[in-house]
Structures are given as C-alpha cells and as structure tokens.
Motif scaffolding. Structure first.
Motif, mmCIF file in Angstrom:
data_model
loop_
_atom_site.group_PDB
_atom_site.id
_atom_site.type_symbol
_atom_site.label_atom_id
_atom_site.label_comp_id
_atom_site.label_asym_id
_atom_site.label_seq_id
_atom_site.Cartn_x
_atom_site.Cartn_y
_atom_site.Cartn_z
ATOM 1 N N ASP A 107 2.838 -8.522 8.273
ATOM 2 C CA ASP A 107 3.842 -9.480 7.811
ATOM 3 C C ASP A 107 4.648 -8.861 6.665
ATOM 4 O OD1 ASP A 107 5.348 -11.575 6.856
ATOM 5 O OD2 ASP A 107 3.626 -12.839 6.341
ATOM 6 N N TRP A 108 5.816 -8.336 7.000
ATOM 7 C CA TRP A 108 6.604 -7.643 5.979
ATOM 8 C C TRP A 108 7.287 -8.578 5.000
ATOM 9 C CZ3 TRP A 108 5.442 -3.142 4.519
ATOM 10 C CH2 TRP A 108 4.708 -2.339 5.388
ATOM 11 N N THR A 109 7.205 -9.893 5.207
ATOM 12 C CA THR A 109 7.711 -10.801 4.187
ATOM 13 C C THR A 109 6.755 -10.825 2.999
ATOM 14 O OG1 THR A 109 6.633 -12.772 5.109
ATOM 15 C CG2 THR A 109 8.853 -12.234 5.915
ATOM 16 N N ARG A 110 5.550 -10.303 3.183
ATOM 17 C CA ARG A 110 4.533 -10.222 2.113
ATOM 18 C C ARG A 110 4.355 -8.778 1.653
ATOM 19 N NH1 ARG A 110 3.758 -13.987 -0.669
ATOM 20 N NH2 ARG A 110 1.855 -13.007 -1.341
ATOM 21 N N SER A 111 5.425 -7.989 1.731
ATOM 22 C CA SER A 111 5.315 -6.576 1.378
ATOM 23 C C SER A 111 6.088 -6.251 0.112
ATOM 24 C CB SER A 111 5.833 -5.699 2.519
ATOM 25 O OG SER A 111 7.237 -5.826 2.641
ATOM 26 N N VAL A 112 5.739 -5.108 -0.469
ATOM 27 C CA VAL A 112 6.466 -4.541 -1.599
ATOM 28 C C VAL A 112 6.944 -3.162 -1.161
ATOM 29 C CG1 VAL A 112 6.309 -3.710 -3.974
ATOM 30 C CG2 VAL A 112 5.145 -5.834 -3.318
ATOM 31 N N LYS A 113 8.275 -3.001 -1.080
ATOM 32 C CA LYS A 113 8.802 -1.676 -0.750
ATOM 33 C C LYS A 113 9.040 -0.926 -2.056
ATOM 34 C CE LYS A 113 13.526 -3.334 -0.127
ATOM 35 N NZ LYS A 113 14.522 -3.639 0.890
ATOM 36 N N THR A 114 8.922 0.385 -1.971
ATOM 37 C CA THR A 114 9.017 1.212 -3.166
ATOM 38 C C THR A 114 10.075 2.287 -2.978
ATOM 39 O OG1 THR A 114 6.646 0.868 -3.491
ATOM 40 C CG2 THR A 114 7.695 2.580 -4.819
ATOM 41 N N ILE A 173 10.373 10.241 -13.600
ATOM 42 C CA ILE A 173 10.424 9.612 -12.291
ATOM 43 C C ILE A 173 10.237 8.110 -12.454
ATOM 44 C CG2 ILE A 173 9.318 9.499 -10.018
ATOM 45 C CD1 ILE A 173 8.273 12.383 -10.684
ATOM 46 N N ALA A 174 10.988 7.346 -11.683
ATOM 47 C CA ALA A 174 10.812 5.896 -11.647
ATOM 48 C C ALA A 174 10.452 5.494 -10.224
ATOM 49 C CB ALA A 174 12.075 5.177 -12.093
ATOM 50 N N LEU A 175 9.367 4.757 -10.095
ATOM 51 C CA LEU A 175 9.022 4.109 -8.837
ATOM 52 C C LEU A 175 9.411 2.651 -8.994
ATOM 53 C CD1 LEU A 175 5.497 5.647 -8.109
ATOM 54 C CD2 LEU A 175 7.703 6.269 -7.085
ATOM 55 N N VAL A 176 10.181 2.133 -8.049
ATOM 56 C CA VAL A 176 10.739 0.791 -8.150
ATOM 57 C C VAL A 176 10.190 -0.062 -7.020
ATOM 58 C CG1 VAL A 176 12.876 -0.542 -8.168
ATOM 59 C CG2 VAL A 176 12.815 1.738 -9.226
ATOM 60 N N GLY A 177 9.446 -1.113 -7.361
ATOM 61 C CA GLY A 177 8.839 -1.998 -6.377
ATOM 62 C C GLY A 177 9.535 -3.341 -6.326
ATOM 63 N N VAL A 178 9.960 -3.710 -5.118
ATOM 64 C CA VAL A 178 10.624 -4.999 -4.901
ATOM 65 C C VAL A 178 10.044 -5.645 -3.652
ATOM 66 C CG1 VAL A 178 12.778 -4.272 -6.017
ATOM 67 C CG2 VAL A 178 12.515 -4.009 -3.547
ATOM 68 N N PRO A 179 10.143 -6.968 -3.527
ATOM 69 C CA PRO A 179 9.686 -7.602 -2.285
ATOM 70 C C PRO A 179 10.366 -6.954 -1.085
ATOM 71 C CG PRO A 179 10.145 -9.262 -3.942
ATOM 72 C CD PRO A 179 10.662 -7.947 -4.483
ATOM 73 N N GLY A 180 9.623 -6.745 -0.012
ATOM 74 C CA GLY A 180 10.127 -6.051 1.164
ATOM 75 C C GLY A 180 11.457 -6.542 1.700
ATOM 76 N N PRO A 181 11.657 -7.863 1.843
ATOM 77 C CA PRO A 181 12.918 -8.344 2.404
ATOM 78 C C PRO A 181 14.088 -8.303 1.410
ATOM 79 C CG PRO A 181 11.140 -9.941 2.733
ATOM 80 C CD PRO A 181 10.640 -8.906 1.779
#
Length: 153
Positions: A35-42, A52-60
């Motif tokens: 369920d990619w609505t419950r994901s964090v893309k980076t 370096i910056a890693l940026v995490g946001v909700p997948g959608p």
C-alpha cells in the motif's frame, strides 16, 4: 545484510523486509503489492558544503522545492540530486534510497507529516527491498534530523 538493515539492528528498531522485482521509479511501485499510500519516499541531494540530505515525504505527496530549500538553509538553485556514487557511499542504490541512515554527514529532512504516520513502507537500501517499520524510527536513528512542512498541498 545491507547497511540500512545494520543501522536498524544496531539501534534495536524492529522492521519487516519485503522483497520484490526491482523498483527504478514511481511507475514501478505496483510490482511490490504494498500500500503505497502508507509509504515514505526518499530523495537524496548533495548540498553546497558537500553534505548530503535525505528527504522523506509521504509516498503520494509532491515535494515543494522552495520549502525544501528553506528547511535546509540553501537556495533552490543549490539543490543537486545526489549522483549514484554518493548514494553508494551511504550503502544504498538508486531505486532503494532509504530515510534510515546514521551517517554523521547526512541531514535527514522529514516532512512534518512523516513522524506521525505510524507503520510505513520505505526503501530498504536497494531496488528489490522495501522495509515496513514505524516512521518514528527514521529520526531515532539519524544523527541530524530536521522536520518541516515541505510538501505541496
């Protein structure tokens, strides 16, 4: 065992590993069956000072690059996607970049919504691995974390 899993194990953070065909972009997400609505893309960026910056946001969600730059204290024109060799230096591969990182040279920037998301899916360090874990683990293992509203809408 990859570096992302080693980081979680060293911190005592529980997680579950899901393996699937390779993911190279958002168009491939359906192959996981998760369920990619419950994901964090980076997303990974190299900043002007070489950090370096890693940026995490909700997948959608869509990243607001102006807000992202402000949260990192740089101009938008200074945001540069991290090349594969920089990502490899973190023990990760393109298609599997993870917000799980304990490298002292990395700033983890999380959208304000991420820490409270509960159980989420995220990159596991390579394109064939997705992790299932508590979103709060990202900040617990990172050396430097910034939390700010950085998504559009």
């Amino acid at each position: 065992m990859n570096q992302v899993l080693q980081t979680l194990d060293a911190a005592g953070e529980p997680y579950r590993v899901h393996t699937h065909p390779p993911i190279r972009g958002e168009g491939d997400l359906h192959v996981t069956g998760l369920d990619w609505t419950r994901s964090v893309k980076t997303l990974a960026f190299v900043l002007p000072a070489g950090t370096i910056a890693l940026v995490g946001v909700p997948g959608p969600a869509r990243v607001g690059y102006g807000a992202l730059a402000r949260a990192l204290g740089v101009s938008r024109s200074q945001l540069r996607p991290a090349p594969p060799d920089v990502i490899a230096g973190l023990g990760m591969e393109p298609g599997g970049v993870s917000p799980v990182c304990a490298d002292a040279g990395v700033t983890l920037l999380l959208d304000a919504s991420v820490p409270g998301m509960g159980t989420v899916y995220c990159g596991g360090g390579n394109p064939v691995t997705t992790l299932e874990l508590d979103a709060g683990a990202f900040a617990r293992v990172a050396v430097r974390t910034v939390v700010a509203p950085i998504v559009n809408g």
